[in-house]
Design a protein around this motif. Structure first.
Motif, PDB file in Angstrom:
ATOM      1  N   ILE A  20       0.846  -1.204   0.000  1.00  0.00           N
ATOM      2  CA  ILE A  20       0.000   0.000   0.000  1.00  0.00           C
ATOM      3  C   ILE A  20       0.875   1.247   0.000  1.00  0.00           C
ATOM      4  CG2 ILE A  20      -1.628   1.339   1.396  1.00  0.00           C
ATOM      5  CD1 ILE A  20      -2.871  -1.322   2.270  1.00  0.00           C
ATOM      6  N   LEU A  21       1.930   1.258   0.814  1.00  0.00           N
ATOM      7  CA  LEU A  21       2.834   2.411   0.836  1.00  0.00           C
ATOM      8  C   LEU A  21       3.489   2.610  -0.525  1.00  0.00           C
ATOM      9  CD1 LEU A  21       4.595   1.795   4.282  1.00  0.00           C
ATOM     10  CD2 LEU A  21       2.905   3.564   3.754  1.00  0.00           C
ATOM     11  N   LEU A  22       3.904   1.526  -1.138  1.00  0.00           N
ATOM     12  CA  LEU A  22       4.547   1.622  -2.449  1.00  0.00           C
ATOM     13  C   LEU A  22       3.601   2.202  -3.495  1.00  0.00           C
ATOM     14  CD1 LEU A  22       6.809   1.040  -4.479  1.00  0.00           C
ATOM     15  CD2 LEU A  22       6.019  -1.332  -4.575  1.00  0.00           C
ATOM     16  N   ASP A  23       2.374   1.758  -3.496  1.00  0.00           N
ATOM     17  CA  ASP A  23       1.432   2.199  -4.524  1.00  0.00           C
ATOM     18  C   ASP A  23       0.831   3.567  -4.221  1.00  0.00           C
ATOM     19  OD1 ASP A  23       1.805  -0.181  -5.936  1.00  0.00           O
ATOM     20  OD2 ASP A  23       0.324  -1.221  -4.714  1.00  0.00           O
ATOM     21  N   ARG A  24       0.931   4.002  -2.986  1.00  0.00           N
ATOM     22  CA  ARG A  24       0.421   5.333  -2.647  1.00  0.00           C
ATOM     23  C   ARG A  24       1.500   6.404  -2.782  1.00  0.00           C
ATOM     24  NH1 ARG A  24      -1.299   9.673  -2.272  1.00  0.00           N
ATOM     25  NH2 ARG A  24      -2.683  10.587  -0.689  1.00  0.00           N
ATOM     26  N   TYR A  25       2.748   6.060  -2.382  1.00  0.00           N
ATOM     27  CA  TYR A  25       3.800   7.076  -2.313  1.00  0.00           C
ATOM     28  C   TYR A  25       5.000   6.785  -3.204  1.00  0.00           C
ATOM     29  CZ  TYR A  25       1.118   8.048   1.911  1.00  0.00           C
ATOM     30  OH  TYR A  25       0.095   8.302   2.804  1.00  0.00           O
ATOM     31  N   ALA A  26       4.975   5.707  -3.957  1.00  0.00           N
ATOM     32  CA  ALA A  26       6.069   5.346  -4.865  1.00  0.00           C
ATOM     33  C   ALA A  26       7.396   5.209  -4.115  1.00  0.00           C
ATOM     34  CB  ALA A  26       6.201   6.352  -5.997  1.00  0.00           C
TER      35      ALA A  26
END
Length: 613
Positions: free
Chosen positions: A363-369
């Protein structure tokens, strides 16, 4: 339907789903392909759960000779046998349910039309489910190798799924080379056993070995078979492929790699020892205990140290998996069923907690790259439910009661303390350090505690291989709002880990399964003679005062370490010994192969005195 008739279906149903998606997936829209994959995965899960319920009830073992090819009167045969007991069926059910969670979680992943039209990703996931279930249920050593290699081949493809990017290809290549080398060791060990016994079935080999004493050939076979399985388990020094693969694999794949695949390596070592090598013609119990204790302690301590040093969240969680594999190995090394029961509960709880943490990282990766702990400082404060799940999962990873990892840890460390009184110190320290690393990341990312990094630009571009900054989202563009499935999956997985620690039936099944696992005679009689296993006396794991106390201690240490860490400057360089230690994770395949060969030599040195001395 007879339970035995269900065993082939547990493997066949996801295989059929994968074949269907390969055949017609290019004609289906993305949503339809995802729905079809979920239907087949749920069907396989229901079958596995049905088998589990029946073997934990009246029947201890369920045995199915595929197509009726039973051994002859002389005991020899070429048929394929599937065997379900509480531990094997429990792992098959866990793997299947985790696959369902992965498919639901990845509903929004890989939205590029060419990928979803082919149905490649869900087909590979279903194929992975079939390999996982086949490995847990097979009673044939060669077919264990077949499922082992199928599992590896699918995992390579999933790790390098973004084939147009160089880093996933490199990570998948390292994964493939090291695990293939482990597969060759396993196959060579099987060849030696076949030369000695003329059999490939676990029970048949075990009975044939009972006719003689320990020999150098048996020692070589044990070392080679164990090497192949410990490579898959990512035990030190065979572990180097795991962090590299996790850093580049799609996040849903990481849920399976850390949640269940490496744990099956530990299960494989335990199953093969107790059915094949635990007799008078195999490997003495003391040699097995000594070897796994040494490997387990090295794995736990090195994994914990390296976990603490990571700021790349996927690498942090990968090294945490390495550390916990060491604790699982310490548990199964203990003579008797108590340690194995503790490791079984630990594996179940760890599967839910670690998969939940990886899902949150996705989720962090897909929200904040980004998956850089420093660059993400304070970013997730906007998501209260997400933050609560992440921090609770960090506490559970540290062994906090009443979560499943805490109960497994308490049971395994109590059993290990009888053989090696110092082992509870290892359990507490490793749990505290790995849980503290996850909590440290949670405090920084979810609560914004501590100092923000002074040079975020360097974090984004200068150290992309190790920091996790400047990553590409795995969904089509950054997420603006969190999809409900992506948030519901980690919360559900964490609830499952809690259930492992508080539902007595789970602990009872683990105790029953461990007692059967270590009762070699009952397994041989059930498979070869068709004799039902007699009722076994076992102790159902439960919370004790010392277990609760050590769990609270490890959780308190984890929180203390996390709070102290966030007060330090995030830009402080690592110490010189740590910098030298990190160089072993070089990324060079030749180095990884060399360490694998060193591991073979280490296993031989640890085991040989008990056989040849």
């Amino acid at each position: 339907m007879d339970t035995a008739r269900l065993l082939p279906l547990v493997v066949a149903v996801p295989l059929l789903g994968a074949a269907f998606l390969v055949a017609v997936g290019s004609r289906l829209p993305r949503a339809a392909a995802s729905l079809v994959s979920c239907v087949f995965a749920v069907a396989g899960s229901l079958l596995a759960i049905t088998v589990l319920r029946r073997v934990t009830g009246a029947a201890a073992y369920s045995v199915e000779w595929v197509a009726g090819w039973r051994p002859g009167q002389d005991g020899h045969g070429v048929g394929i046998v599937l065997v379900a007991d509480p531990l094997g069926a429990g792992l098959a059910a866990t793997a299947s349910l985790l696959v369902v969670a992965v498919l639901v979680y990845s509903w929004r992943y890989f939205e590029a039309p060419q990928r979803h039209q082919t149905g490649a990703f869900p087909a590979l996931i279903l194929l992975f489910q079939a390999a996982l279930c086949g490995f847990t249920l097979t009673g044939d050593l060669f077919n264990a190798f077949v499922f082992f290699e199928l599992m590896g081949a699918v995992a390579y493809a999933l790790t390098g799924f973004r084939v147009e990017e160089p880093r996933p290809v490199h990570g998948a290549l390292a994964f493939g080379v090291v695990n293939s080398l482990g597969g060759y060791c396993l196959l060579l060990g099987i060849t030696l056993l076949y030369a000695r016994t003329g059999e490939l079935g676990l029970a048949q080999i075990g009975r044939q070995l009972d006719g003689g004493g320990p020999t150098a050939l048996v020692l070589a076979a044990f070392v080679l078979v164990s090497t192949g399985l410990l490579v898959k388990a990512a035990a030190v020094p065979f572990h180097l492929w795991l962090p590299d693969a996790h850093a580049v694999a799609p996040t849903p794949v990481c849920l399976l790699l850390s949640g269940i695949m490496v744990e099956l390596g530990v299960y494989g070592v335990t199953r093969v020892y107790w059915t094949v090598f635990a007799g008078p013609g195999g490997v003495p119990q003391q040699s097995f205990t000594d070897a796994l204790l040494v490997v387990g302690v090295l794995t736990a301590l090195l994994g914990a140290v390296m976990c603490w040093q990571q700021r790349h969240l996927k690498r942090l969680l990968a090294f945490s998996t390495v550390a916990h594999v060491g604790l699982f190995l310490i548990g199964v090394a203990v003579p008797g069923p108590e340690g194995t029961a503790g490791s079984a509960l630990y594996v179940l709880g760890h599967a839910g907690v670690k998969a939940a943490l990886f899902a949150c990282t996705g989720i962090l990766l897909d929200r904040y790259a980004s998956v850089d702990e420093h660059e993400l400082h304070g970013r997730a404060r906007e998501f209260k439910v997400f933050s609560a799940v992440f921090l609770l999962a960090g506490l559970a990873l540290a062994g906090a009661p009443p979560f499943g990892p805490g109960l497994g840890k308490a049971t395994a460390e109590a059993a290990a303390a009888v053989t090696a009184p110092w082992t509870p110190v290892v359990f507490v320290l490793v749990s505290a350090v790995t849980g503290g690393a996850a909590l440290r990341a949670g405090l920084r990312v979810c609560l914004g505690m501590g100092h923000p990094p002074a040079d975020t630009e360097r974090a984004r571009s200068g150290e992309g291989e190790t920091s996790g900054g400047g990553e590409e989202p795995e969904t089509q563009g950054r997420l603006v709002r969190l999809p409900l499935p992506m948030l519901a999956v980690p919360a559900t997985l964490l609830a499952g880990a809690l259930a492992v620690g508080v539902v007595p039936a789970v602990a009872r099944a683990a105790g029953h399964g461990a007692a059967l696992m270590t009762d070699r005679g009952a397994y041989l009689a059930a498979v070869l003679d068709g004799v039902d296993a007699p009722p076994v006396v076992f102790r159902s794991p439960s919370w004790t005062g010392s277990g609760l106390g050590l769990g609270v201690l490890s959780a308190a240490l984890a929180v203390s370490l996390a709070v102290l860490a966030v007060r330090r400057s995030p830009d402080a360089p690592p110490s010189r010994p740590i910098a030298r230690l990190r160089r072993f994770q070089s990324g060079h395949i030749g180095d990884y192969v060399a360490w694998t060969m060193a591991g073979v030599a280490l296993l031989a040195l640890l085991t040989a005195p008990g056989i040849l001395g």
